[in-house]
Design a protein around this motif. Structure first.
Motif, PDB file in Angstrom:
ATOM      1  N   GLY A   1       1.769   2.498  -3.255  1.00  0.00           N
ATOM      2  CA  GLY A   1       0.679   2.964  -4.097  1.00  0.00           C
ATOM      3  C   GLY A   1      -0.139   1.845  -4.692  1.00  0.00           C
ATOM      4  O   GLY A   1      -1.013   2.083  -5.534  1.00  0.00           O
TER       5      GLY A   1
ATOM      6  N   GLN B   1      -3.064  -0.233  -4.566  1.00  0.00           N
ATOM      7  CA  GLN B   1      -4.323  -0.020  -3.863  1.00  0.00           C
ATOM      8  C   GLN B   1      -5.219  -1.258  -3.906  1.00  0.00           C
ATOM      9  O   GLN B   1      -5.608  -1.719  -4.977  1.00  0.00           O
ATOM     10  CB  GLN B   1      -5.064   1.173  -4.480  1.00  0.00           C
ATOM     11  CG  GLN B   1      -4.325   2.496  -4.338  1.00  0.00           C
ATOM     12  CD  GLN B   1      -4.118   2.876  -2.878  1.00  0.00           C
ATOM     13  OE1 GLN B   1      -5.003   2.660  -2.037  1.00  0.00           O
ATOM     14  NE2 GLN B   1      -2.951   3.443  -2.576  1.00  0.00           N
TER      15      GLN B   1
ATOM     16  N   THR C   1       0.835  -1.205   0.000  1.00  0.00           N
ATOM     17  CA  THR C   1       0.000   0.000   0.000  1.00  0.00           C
ATOM     18  C   THR C   1       0.866   1.250   0.000  1.00  0.00           C
ATOM     19  O   THR C   1       0.546   2.246  -0.659  1.00  0.00           O
ATOM     20  CB  THR C   1      -0.933   0.001   1.226  1.00  0.00           C
ATOM     21  OG1 THR C   1      -1.747  -1.184   1.205  1.00  0.00           O
ATOM     22  CG2 THR C   1      -1.837   1.225   1.222  1.00  0.00           C
TER      23      THR C   1
END
Length: 339
Positions: A57, A59, A54
């Motif tokens: 980035g 997601q 996470t």
């Protein structure tokens, strides 16, 4: 594997999870992972691994930790969605094959119950390995994976580990990522036709044929005909002992108590039980707790022969027996005859 190695991830847990997600996200930029998939990876810190991704980035479109274990959670990987140049070169069929290969490698018996670092190392080595030839350790192999290499050798995922080269174990050759085409047989007019195993034995002397039959029919060794014939019929190739091999031998010798007498006793006991002498590998396994690389084994036995603790009928395999230095201690090779 190189893509994951290039990411700013430092733990084996996060890197192992990243491998699985990246493969599944290779085509669309989104990889579907279930809670059951996450548990099957047996990470030491699953929450920490998800948090590390996470932070990059990546997601997750759902709760991968506390959500339903059977519901797929899509994980978007920005580096694989920013255009064609960033995508891994997988088509639909190839992506499925690579995903299946990952599962087979991680669940291979030698590594199935090992820590994440060892299983991650197994993926790297399998991806860069060849089934029957030594391979070079990948340059981007993480350090925590390098630390796990002795464990992979002890568990027979690796058959050989010598410096920066390795050979995959017999049980995991099928997961080797680099397949080599079989070398075509080219007939050279001036060369003689290779003889068959039966013809070779028929042309051998009576004494040699008895020895061959003792090895071939030994119930304790249980060697295949292909293994025995290859050992007897191949042309001997001298093994070079470089500085690294000599240093490894010196380190081994420092930690051994009376290796010469122990080797002589093992050879004598082996011959009495089997009806033939041990091979170089069998002898080294009998007197050492750890597996050694092939070149070290050869050098080790040569030193024991030079010191007189062992002797053999070179280049005939399975002929090791106690040498003259063992005679004062009463260790001598029993006389055996093959039935």
């Amino acid at each position: 594997m190189s893509y994951v190695a290039s990411l700013p991830l430092h733990g084996a847990d996060a890197q192992l999870l990243a491998v699985v997600v990246a493969i599944r996200a290779a085509r669309t930029g989104v990889g579907n992972v279930t809670g059951q998939d996450l548990r099957s990876l047996r990470l030491a810190d699953a929450e920490g691994a998800v948090a590390a991704l996470t932070a990059l980035g990546w997601q997750a479109r759902g709760d991968l930790i506390a959500g339903s274990p059977d519901v797929p959670v899509g994980i978007a990987v920005p580096g694989l969605t920013d255009g064609g140049d960033h995508r891994l070169p997988f088509g639909k069929v190839m992506r499925s094959r690579v995903s299946g290969w990952t599962s087979r490698t991680l669940n291979a018996k030698p590594v199935k119950k090992t820590p994440p670092a060892a299983r991650l190392a197994a993926l790297f080595l399998a991806a860069h390995g060849r089934p029957y030839r030594p391979s070079v350790l990948p340059e981007d192999l993480p350090e925590h994976c390098r630390a796990a290499l002795p464990d992979l050798l002890a568990r027979n995922f690796l058959k050989e580990l010598d410096g920066d080269t390795y050979l995959l174990g017999d049980a995991v050759r099928h997961v080797a990522g680099k397949r080599t085409a079989p070398v075509p047989t080219v007939r050279v007019p001036d060369e003689e036709e290779p003889v068959s195993w039966d013809v070779w034995k028929g042309e051998a002397s009576v004494a040699l044929r008895r020895h061959v039959e003792a090895v071939e029919s030994c119930p304790l060794c249980g060697l295949s005909t292909a293994r025995v014939s290859e050992a007897f019929m191949r042309k001997p190739v001298p093994a070079q002992a470089d500085e690294k091999v000599r240093a490894a031998y010196a380190a081994w010798r420092e930690n051994q108590s009376e290796p010469g007498p122990r080797a002589a006793r093992f050879a004598a006991d082996f011959r009495a039980a089997h009806g033939h002498g041990p091979s170089v590998k069998q002898l080294c396994q009998g007197i050492s707790e750890r597996k050694q690389p092939r070149r070290l084994r050869i050098y080790l036995v040569r030193q024991l022969i030079a010191e007189g603790w062992l002797t053999n009928t070179e280049p005939v395999p399975w002929t090791l027996r106690p040498g003259k230095a063992a005679a004062p201690s009463g260790t001598s090779a029993p006389r055996v005859r093959a039935s």
